[in-house]
Write a protein that holds these residues in place. Sequence first.
Motif, PDB file in Angstrom:
ATOM      1  N   ILE A  73      68.445 145.523  20.257  1.00 20.54           N
ATOM      2  CA  ILE A  73      67.857 144.415  20.588  1.00 20.54           C
ATOM      3  C   ILE A  73      68.963 143.553  21.708  1.00 20.54           C
ATOM      4  CG2 ILE A  73      67.975 141.817  19.706  1.00 20.54           C
ATOM      5  CD1 ILE A  73      66.882 142.899  17.028  1.00 20.54           C
ATOM      6  N   TYR A  74      68.325 143.478  22.651  1.00 21.75           N
ATOM      7  CA  TYR A  74      69.153 142.733  23.886  1.00 21.75           C
ATOM      8  C   TYR A  74      68.603 141.388  24.267  1.00 21.75           C
ATOM      9  CZ  TYR A  74      70.260 147.593  24.768  1.00 21.75           C
ATOM     10  OH  TYR A  74      70.792 148.814  24.743  1.00 21.75           O
ATOM     11  N   ASP A  75      69.598 140.691  25.090  1.00 17.24           N
ATOM     12  CA  ASP A  75      69.220 139.415  25.579  1.00 17.24           C
ATOM     13  C   ASP A  75      68.924 139.800  27.041  1.00 17.24           C
ATOM     14  OD1 ASP A  75      69.971 137.422  23.607  1.00 17.24           O
ATOM     15  OD2 ASP A  75      72.169 137.891  24.080  1.00 17.24           O
ATOM     16  N   GLY A  76      67.626 139.087  27.542  1.00 13.26           N
ATOM     17  CA  GLY A  76      67.234 139.446  28.646  1.00 13.26           C
ATOM     18  C   GLY A  76      66.396 138.289  29.510  1.00 13.26           C
ATOM     19  N   GLU A  77      65.982 138.487  30.455  1.00 12.41           N
ATOM     20  CA  GLU A  77      65.747 137.482  31.513  1.00 12.41           C
ATOM     21  C   GLU A  77      64.141 137.797  32.154  1.00 12.41           C
ATOM     22  OE1 GLU A  77      66.680 135.582  35.952  1.00 12.41           O
ATOM     23  OE2 GLU A  77      68.247 136.230  34.881  1.00 12.41           O
ATOM     24  N   VAL A  78      63.252 137.026  32.201  1.00 11.76           N
ATOM     25  CA  VAL A  78      61.791 137.268  32.534  1.00 11.76           C
ATOM     26  C   VAL A  78      61.891 137.393  34.170  1.00 11.76           C
ATOM     27  CG1 VAL A  78      59.395 136.676  32.741  1.00 11.76           C
ATOM     28  CG2 VAL A  78      60.791 136.105  30.639  1.00 11.76           C
ATOM     29  N   THR A  79      61.477 138.521  34.517  1.00 15.41           N
ATOM     30  CA  THR A  79      61.498 138.666  36.148  1.00 15.41           C
ATOM     31  C   THR A  79      60.083 138.628  36.479  1.00 15.41           C
ATOM     32  OG1 THR A  79      61.206 141.157  35.947  1.00 15.41           O
ATOM     33  CG2 THR A  79      63.507 140.175  36.172  1.00 15.41           C
ATOM     34  N   THR A  80      59.090 139.064  35.999  1.00 16.31           N
ATOM     35  CA  THR A  80      57.587 138.849  36.770  1.00 16.31           C
ATOM     36  C   THR A  80      56.578 138.607  35.321  1.00 16.31           C
ATOM     37  OG1 THR A  80      58.158 140.814  38.230  1.00 16.31           O
ATOM     38  CG2 THR A  80      55.844 140.156  37.836  1.00 16.31           C
ATOM     39  N   VAL A  81      55.628 137.502  35.580  1.00 13.73           N
ATOM     40  CA  VAL A  81      54.731 137.275  34.799  1.00 13.73           C
ATOM     41  C   VAL A  81      53.431 137.574  35.417  1.00 13.73           C
ATOM     42  CG1 VAL A  81      53.669 135.356  33.604  1.00 13.73           C
ATOM     43  CG2 VAL A  81      56.066 135.304  33.891  1.00 13.73           C
ATOM     44  N   ALA A  82      52.680 138.339  34.433  1.00 12.28           N
ATOM     45  CA  ALA A  82      51.588 138.753  34.830  1.00 12.28           C
ATOM     46  C   ALA A  82      50.297 138.428  33.699  1.00 12.28           C
ATOM     47  CB  ALA A  82      51.182 140.215  34.966  1.00 12.28           C
ATOM     48  N   ASN A  83      48.918 138.807  33.997  1.00 12.04           N
ATOM     49  CA  ASN A  83      47.994 138.261  32.810  1.00 12.04           C
ATOM     50  C   ASN A  83      48.168 139.085  31.590  1.00 12.04           C
ATOM     51  OD1 ASN A  83      47.054 136.509  34.609  1.00 12.04           O
ATOM     52  ND2 ASN A  83      45.489 138.039  35.500  1.00 12.04           N
ATOM     53  N   PHE A  84      48.826 140.149  31.647  1.00  9.19           N
ATOM     54  CA  PHE A  84      48.764 141.187  30.540  1.00  9.19           C
ATOM     55  C   PHE A  84      50.050 140.982  30.073  1.00  9.19           C
ATOM     56  CE2 PHE A  84      49.756 143.555  34.458  1.00  9.19           C
ATOM     57  CZ  PHE A  84      50.996 143.827  34.338  1.00  9.19           C
ATOM     58  N   GLY A  85      51.138 140.440  30.557  1.00 13.61           N
ATOM     59  CA  GLY A  85      52.540 140.346  29.865  1.00 13.61           C
ATOM     60  C   GLY A  85      53.633 140.090  30.904  1.00 13.61           C
ATOM     61  N   CYS A  86      54.779 140.501  30.619  1.00 16.51           N
ATOM     62  CA  CYS A  86      55.726 140.223  31.536  1.00 16.51           C
ATOM     63  C   CYS A  86      56.860 141.165  31.664  1.00 16.51           C
ATOM     64  CB  CYS A  86      56.589 138.715  31.168  1.00 16.51           C
ATOM     65  SG  CYS A  86      57.346 138.761  29.482  1.00 16.51           S
ATOM     66  N   PHE A  87      57.585 141.215  32.506  1.00 13.96           N
ATOM     67  CA  PHE A  87      58.644 142.126  32.583  1.00 13.96           C
ATOM     68  C   PHE A  87      60.165 141.504  32.372  1.00 13.96           C
ATOM     69  CE2 PHE A  87      55.271 144.338  35.378  1.00 13.96           C
ATOM     70  CZ  PHE A  87      55.454 145.862  34.845  1.00 13.96           C
ATOM     71  N   VAL A  88      60.840 142.201  31.786  1.00  9.18           N
ATOM     72  CA  VAL A  88      62.188 141.450  31.633  1.00  9.18           C
ATOM     73  C   VAL A  88      63.351 142.346  31.695  1.00  9.18           C
ATOM     74  CG1 VAL A  88      63.505 140.653  29.488  1.00  9.18           C
ATOM     75  CG2 VAL A  88      61.123 140.251  29.162  1.00  9.18           C
ATOM     76  N   LYS A  89      64.157 141.888  32.430  1.00  7.21           N
ATOM     77  CA  LYS A  89      65.434 142.489  32.847  1.00  7.21           C
ATOM     78  C   LYS A  89      66.506 142.344  31.825  1.00  7.21           C
ATOM     79  CE  LYS A  89      67.853 140.864  36.047  1.00  7.21           C
ATOM     80  NZ  LYS A  89      68.242 140.299  37.435  1.00  7.21           N
ATOM     81  N   ILE A  90      67.122 143.442  31.300  1.00  9.66           N
ATOM     82  CA  ILE A  90      68.332 143.430  30.345  1.00  9.66           C
ATOM     83  C   ILE A  90      69.426 143.883  31.006  1.00  9.66           C
ATOM     84  CG2 ILE A  90      66.762 143.417  28.397  1.00  9.66           C
ATOM     85  CD1 ILE A  90      67.765 146.266  27.933  1.00  9.66           C
ATOM     86  N   LYS A  91      70.488 143.644  30.534  1.00 12.12           N
ATOM     87  CA  LYS A  91      72.109 144.180  30.735  1.00 12.12           C
ATOM     88  C   LYS A  91      72.619 145.169  29.874  1.00 12.12           C
ATOM     89  CE  LYS A  91      76.382 142.601  32.480  1.00 12.12           C
ATOM     90  NZ  LYS A  91      77.558 141.657  32.801  1.00 12.12           N
ATOM     91  N   VAL A  92      72.764 146.398  30.535  1.00 12.00           N
ATOM     92  CA  VAL A  92      73.413 147.440  29.629  1.00 12.00           C
ATOM     93  C   VAL A  92      74.690 147.954  30.058  1.00 12.00           C
ATOM     94  CG1 VAL A  92      72.837 149.856  28.640  1.00 12.00           C
ATOM     95  CG2 VAL A  92      70.932 148.374  29.381  1.00 12.00           C
ATOM     96  N   GLY A  93      75.627 147.611  29.063  1.00 16.11           N
ATOM     97  CA  GLY A  93      77.081 147.902  29.642  1.00 16.11           C
ATOM     98  C   GLY A  93      77.515 146.823  30.422  1.00 16.11           C
ATOM     99  N   LYS A  94      78.552 146.955  31.518  1.00 22.92           N
ATOM    100  CA  LYS A  94      79.167 145.940  32.082  1.00 22.92           C
ATOM    101  C   LYS A  94      78.300 145.561  33.255  1.00 22.92           C
ATOM    102  CE  LYS A  94      83.808 147.219  30.675  1.00 22.92           C
ATOM    103  NZ  LYS A  94      85.299 147.533  31.329  1.00 22.92           N
ATOM    104  N   ASN A  95      77.780 146.452  34.043  1.00 23.57           N
ATOM    105  CA  ASN A  95      77.016 145.984  35.148  1.00 23.57           C
ATOM    106  C   ASN A  95      75.865 146.849  35.536  1.00 23.57           C
ATOM    107  OD1 ASN A  95      79.342 144.443  36.264  1.00 23.57           O
ATOM    108  ND2 ASN A  95      80.508 146.401  36.377  1.00 23.57           N
ATOM    109  N   ALA A  96      75.203 147.448  34.490  1.00 25.72           N
ATOM    110  CA  ALA A  96      73.882 148.082  34.852  1.00 25.72           C
ATOM    111  C   ALA A  96      72.526 147.377  34.405  1.00 25.72           C
ATOM    112  CB  ALA A  96      74.006 149.376  33.925  1.00 25.72           C
ATOM    113  N   PHE A  97      71.608 147.105  35.153  1.00 31.84           N
ATOM    114  CA  PHE A  97      70.508 146.429  34.613  1.00 31.84           C
ATOM    115  C   PHE A  97      68.866 147.422  34.815  1.00 31.84           C
ATOM    116  CE2 PHE A  97      73.492 143.235  35.982  1.00 31.84           C
ATOM    117  CZ  PHE A  97      73.468 142.058  35.266  1.00 31.84           C
ATOM    118  N   VAL A  98      68.151 147.051  33.992  1.00 30.87           N
ATOM    119  CA  VAL A  98      66.867 147.806  33.964  1.00 30.87           C
ATOM    120  C   VAL A  98      65.870 146.900  33.209  1.00 30.87           C
ATOM    121  CG1 VAL A  98      67.958 150.258  33.320  1.00 30.87           C
ATOM    122  CG2 VAL A  98      67.657 148.913  31.278  1.00 30.87           C
ATOM    123  N   GLU A  99      64.641 147.184  33.597  1.00 31.70           N
ATOM    124  CA  GLU A  99      63.615 146.377  33.368  1.00 31.70           C
ATOM    125  C   GLU A  99      62.746 147.140  32.141  1.00 31.70           C
ATOM    126  OE1 GLU A  99      62.792 143.387  36.895  1.00 31.70           O
ATOM    127  OE2 GLU A  99      61.439 145.225  36.856  1.00 31.70           O
ATOM    128  N   GLY A 100      61.784 146.383  31.513  1.00 34.53           N
ATOM    129  CA  GLY A 100      60.865 146.864  30.586  1.00 34.53           C
ATOM    130  C   GLY A 100      59.763 145.845  30.511  1.00 34.53           C
TER     131      GLY A 100
END
Length: 350
Positions: A192-219
């Motif tokens: 479980i992570y805290d994230g931020e919504v980066t893109t909103v689409a009709n089928f859902g949204c993309f969320v960016k999470i921070k992993v470690g100190k400075n790494a970010f990935v989207e899902g």
Amino acid sequence: MSELLAKAGKKLVSYSVGQKIRAKVISKTHKALILDIGGKSEGIVTEKAFIEARDFIKTLEVGDEVTVSVLIPESRDGSVVLSLRQAMYGAAWEKLEKARDAKEGVAVYAKGVNPSGIAVDCEGVSGFIPTTQLGKEAAKNPQSLVNKYFKAVPLEVDRSVNKLVLSEKEVSDASDIKAAGEVISKIKEGDIYDGEVTTVANFGCFVKIKVGKNAFVEGLVHISELSWGRVEKVSDVVAKGDKVKIKVIGKKDGKLAFSVKRALKDPWEEAVKKYKVDAKVKGKVVRISDFGVFVELEPGIEGLIHITKIPPATRLSEGLEVNCYIEEIDTKAKRLSLGLVLTSKPIGYK
């Protein structure tokens, strides 16, 4: 007839197939959109035209004005059958033009691969990602993207010739691929992570999470994973920049799948204790089907009143509050069977 219409304040207007007219939204149901077209009768978007524009219709509110085209000038019931295809495509092209100018990624769905690149769909608009615009990892196996949602940046947007060219590498190669792969390898399903919504689409949204100190990935959070309750429109639940808590529910081909609702407590855990057979409950009609009516008791908890339990003279509509009683609870399937509490009680009703 014309005199009667004049007394009613309606104009006698005739329409032709393909004619473009401005219309105002009067009401929405789960099967049709009703519009005021300023003529002798109302206009309606239904059946195939409704299904085609379902996602666009979710963005419309009562009072909104749209351009529609006439499919059937006059149906058997006297209404004008309409299509929203032009308005739907117009809105999609405007969104793509803004994304191109801002050099922002948009959500696309890969439909197929050929030697030249990938054919994609973006909110009903067909587009193409050339092989030269695929990132390092995607270029190794373009087929792995087919039937999946991902982000790409519009490069060429020309609605006059129906041309849409995008770049996947503008998104995937924006950060170091190897570093991103190492970060994703550290993420485990169930985390479980805290994230931020980066893109909103009709089928859902993309969320960016921070992993470690400075790494970010989207899902991707699919619309079905946003809430335990029913979600008609993604933008009703989240907006770009919103902070959300997510649970990792999938990892495949370097792509991450997230869930917002699974990071929260399943309402059915409490429902088992809260609801009992024969208990009287109050809920709101959220959907009407051919076999009955679905009633929401609380977000994530719905029950079905079977059509055989609804007296012929009783009319139920979406949004109506109803008094019910619980007939059966299926905890394994997470289902409730409901009956109506009636003021006049036919035989067999409580």
